[in-house]
Design a protein around this motif. Structure first.
Motif, PDB file in Angstrom:
ATOM      1  N   VAL A 123     -81.164  46.882  86.878  1.00 13.10           N
ATOM      2  CA  VAL A 123     -81.662  47.801  87.907  1.00 13.10           C
ATOM      3  C   VAL A 123     -80.994  49.154  87.719  1.00 13.10           C
ATOM      4  O   VAL A 123     -79.763  49.244  87.674  1.00 13.10           O
ATOM      5  CB  VAL A 123     -81.372  47.254  89.316  1.00 13.10           C
ATOM      6  N   GLU A 124     -81.789  50.185  87.600  1.00 18.24           N
ATOM      7  CA  GLU A 124     -81.268  51.524  87.341  1.00 18.24           C
ATOM      8  C   GLU A 124     -80.312  51.956  88.455  1.00 18.24           C
ATOM      9  O   GLU A 124     -80.568  51.765  89.642  1.00 18.24           O
ATOM     10  CB  GLU A 124     -82.425  52.523  87.237  1.00 18.24           C
ATOM     11  N   GLY A 125     -79.172  52.526  88.027  1.00 14.42           N
ATOM     12  CA  GLY A 125     -78.201  53.025  88.988  1.00 14.42           C
ATOM     13  C   GLY A 125     -77.236  51.988  89.512  1.00 14.42           C
ATOM     14  O   GLY A 125     -76.439  52.268  90.410  1.00 14.42           O
ATOM     15  N   THR A 126     -77.285  50.767  88.961  1.00 12.78           N
ATOM     16  CA  THR A 126     -76.368  49.701  89.390  1.00 12.78           C
ATOM     17  C   THR A 126     -75.579  49.195  88.198  1.00 12.78           C
ATOM     18  O   THR A 126     -75.956  49.397  87.046  1.00 12.78           O
ATOM     19  CB  THR A 126     -77.120  48.528  90.027  1.00 12.78           C
ATOM     20  N   GLU A 127     -74.465  48.511  88.490  1.00 12.11           N
ATOM     21  CA  GLU A 127     -73.630  47.937  87.437  1.00 12.11           C
ATOM     22  C   GLU A 127     -73.874  46.443  87.251  1.00 12.11           C
ATOM     23  O   GLU A 127     -73.636  45.900  86.185  1.00 12.11           O
ATOM     24  CB  GLU A 127     -72.148  48.173  87.757  1.00 12.11           C
ATOM     25  N   ASP A 128     -74.334  45.775  88.304  1.00 17.51           N
ATOM     26  CA  ASP A 128     -74.394  44.315  88.252  1.00 17.51           C
ATOM     27  C   ASP A 128     -75.682  43.727  88.814  1.00 17.51           C
ATOM     28  O   ASP A 128     -75.751  42.533  89.094  1.00 17.51           O
ATOM     29  CB  ASP A 128     -73.196  43.718  88.998  1.00 17.51           C
ATOM     30  N   GLN A 129     -76.713  44.536  88.990  1.00 14.01           N
ATOM     31  CA  GLN A 129     -77.963  44.030  89.540  1.00 14.01           C
ATOM     32  C   GLN A 129     -79.063  43.993  88.481  1.00 14.01           C
ATOM     33  O   GLN A 129     -79.179  44.919  87.665  1.00 14.01           O
ATOM     34  CB  GLN A 129     -78.406  44.878  90.737  1.00 14.01           C
ATOM     35  N   TYR A 130     -79.857  42.913  88.529  1.00 15.35           N
ATOM     36  CA  TYR A 130     -80.910  42.691  87.535  1.00 15.35           C
ATOM     37  C   TYR A 130     -82.173  42.179  88.217  1.00 15.35           C
ATOM     38  O   TYR A 130     -82.123  41.511  89.256  1.00 15.35           O
ATOM     39  CB  TYR A 130     -80.464  41.648  86.502  1.00 15.35           C
ATOM     40  N   TYR A 131     -83.312  42.480  87.579  1.00 10.27           N
ATOM     41  CA  TYR A 131     -84.560  41.793  87.887  1.00 10.27           C
ATOM     42  C   TYR A 131     -84.647  40.605  86.934  1.00 10.27           C
ATOM     43  O   TYR A 131     -84.386  40.732  85.726  1.00 10.27           O
ATOM     44  CB  TYR A 131     -85.765  42.705  87.679  1.00 10.27           C
ATOM     45  N   LEU A 132     -85.022  39.450  87.449  1.00 17.89           N
ATOM     46  CA  LEU A 132     -85.206  38.246  86.635  1.00 17.89           C
ATOM     47  C   LEU A 132     -86.706  37.999  86.512  1.00 17.89           C
ATOM     48  O   LEU A 132     -87.366  37.617  87.483  1.00 17.89           O
ATOM     49  CB  LEU A 132     -84.505  37.054  87.285  1.00 17.89           C
ATOM     50  N   ARG A 133     -87.234  38.224  85.319  1.00 15.64           N
ATOM     51  CA  ARG A 133     -88.687  38.190  85.127  1.00 15.64           C
ATOM     52  C   ARG A 133     -89.096  37.129  84.119  1.00 15.64           C
ATOM     53  O   ARG A 133     -88.449  36.938  83.099  1.00 15.64           O
ATOM     54  CB  ARG A 133     -89.170  39.567  84.636  1.00 15.64           C
ATOM     55  N   ASN A 134     -90.187  36.433  84.435  1.00 19.31           N
ATOM     56  CA  ASN A 134     -90.827  35.523  83.492  1.00 19.31           C
ATOM     57  C   ASN A 134     -92.275  35.974  83.341  1.00 19.31           C
ATOM     58  O   ASN A 134     -93.034  35.965  84.309  1.00 19.31           O
ATOM     59  CB  ASN A 134     -90.779  34.082  83.996  1.00 19.31           C
ATOM     60  N   GLY A 135     -92.647  36.409  82.127  1.00 19.12           N
ATOM     61  CA  GLY A 135     -93.981  36.961  81.947  1.00 19.12           C
ATOM     62  C   GLY A 135     -94.132  38.221  82.764  1.00 19.12           C
ATOM     63  O   GLY A 135     -93.364  39.167  82.610  1.00 19.12           O
ATOM     64  N   ASP A 136     -95.091  38.245  83.685  1.00 19.01           N
ATOM     65  CA  ASP A 136     -95.288  39.412  84.535  1.00 19.01           C
ATOM     66  C   ASP A 136     -94.930  39.122  85.993  1.00 19.01           C
ATOM     67  O   ASP A 136     -95.336  39.845  86.898  1.00 19.01           O
ATOM     68  CB  ASP A 136     -96.729  39.914  84.439  1.00 19.01           C
ATOM     69  N   ARG A 137     -94.156  38.055  86.229  1.00 12.81           N
ATOM     70  CA  ARG A 137     -93.743  37.720  87.586  1.00 12.81           C
ATOM     71  C   ARG A 137     -92.215  37.708  87.695  1.00 12.81           C
ATOM     72  O   ARG A 137     -91.506  37.502  86.713  1.00 12.81           O
ATOM     73  CB  ARG A 137     -94.315  36.368  88.010  1.00 12.81           C
ATOM     74  N   TYR A 138     -91.730  37.912  88.924  1.00 16.61           N
ATOM     75  CA  TYR A 138     -90.305  38.081  89.166  1.00 16.61           C
ATOM     76  C   TYR A 138     -89.760  37.036  90.137  1.00 16.61           C
ATOM     77  O   TYR A 138     -90.469  36.589  91.049  1.00 16.61           O
ATOM     78  CB  TYR A 138     -90.029  39.472  89.756  1.00 16.61           C
TER      79      TYR A 138
END
Length: 215
Positions: A135-150
């Motif tokens: 995630v832009e602007g963070t140090e430890d946050q992520y989006y977890l994505r499989n294909g086109d879904r989160y």
């Protein structure tokens, strides 16, 4: 004279306990190698929290990792095994990752229609391959994505983990080594025997074997 000797013995015993604890927390806990195939920035074991609620983290239903079980957002259960809330990632070699629970190393997270389940790893199953997008602007946050879904949840408290078309951020907290030294008695007298137990886990979430602790 006997009183001075007793005080000296007690001070020596306490000093020995402190030294033992420090040694156990450093030299006594050799670091394990990073998980094979993990990208440099993901070579760790993590707890995964909702960024808006620091008490709520991913864990399998009933805090037991088993085939077919699903992920939930919940606080750590009082009697739950610590490793049920620990996860690590293995590079699949194609820019995606297999997502494991530390409690069951032979199971990976699999995207379902409306949930995230735990299943046997299959290299041909794309539902088990995940993209981690920082995630832009963070140090430890992520989006977890499989294909086109989160990976997502409808609320930030006590809910089943689901899949959505809308990105939702998750905070990955690196697991740190933790040890606890417990004595059989807090008060002793000269000639008493005191036993000790050591519990905890290393930085990879592996439980420590304290059976060999010696004073």
């Amino acid at each position: 004279m006997r009183r001075r000797n007793l005080k000296k013995a007690v001070r020596s015993f306490i000093s020995l306990l402190m030294v033992f604890a420090m040694v156990l927390g450093t030299m006594g806990l050799p670091a394990l190698a990073a998980e094979p195939g993990a990208a440099d920035e993901l070579k760790a074991t993590y707890r995964i929290y909702h960024p808006d609620n620091a008490t709520q983290r991913f864990s399998p239903g009933a805090d037991v990792a088993s085939e077919g079980n699903t992920l939930w957002l919940w606080e750590q259960g009082a009697n739950a095994s610590a490793d049920c809330e620990m996860f690590w990632f293995e590079d699949a070699g194609d820019g995606t990752y297999y997502w494991y629970c530390r409690q069951a190393g032979d199971l990976v997270m699999q995207a379902e229609t409306s949930t995230v389940s735990m299943q046997r790893k299959s290299a041909s199953n794309n539902a088990q391959k995940w993209n981690l997008e920082k995630v832009e602007g963070t140090e430890d946050q992520y989006y977890l994505r499989n294909g086109d879904r989160y990976v997502s949840t409808p609320t930030s408290y006590h809910t089943q983990v689901s899949m959505s078309d809308t990105p939702q951020a998750w905070r990955l907290e690196t697991v740190e080594a933790s040890t606890e030294l417990t004595l059989s008695s807090k008060v002793t007298r000269r000639g008493d025997n005191v036993t000790a137990s050591v519990t905890g886990y290393d930085k990879d979430g592996i439980a420590i074997d304290g059976s060999g602790a010696v004073f």
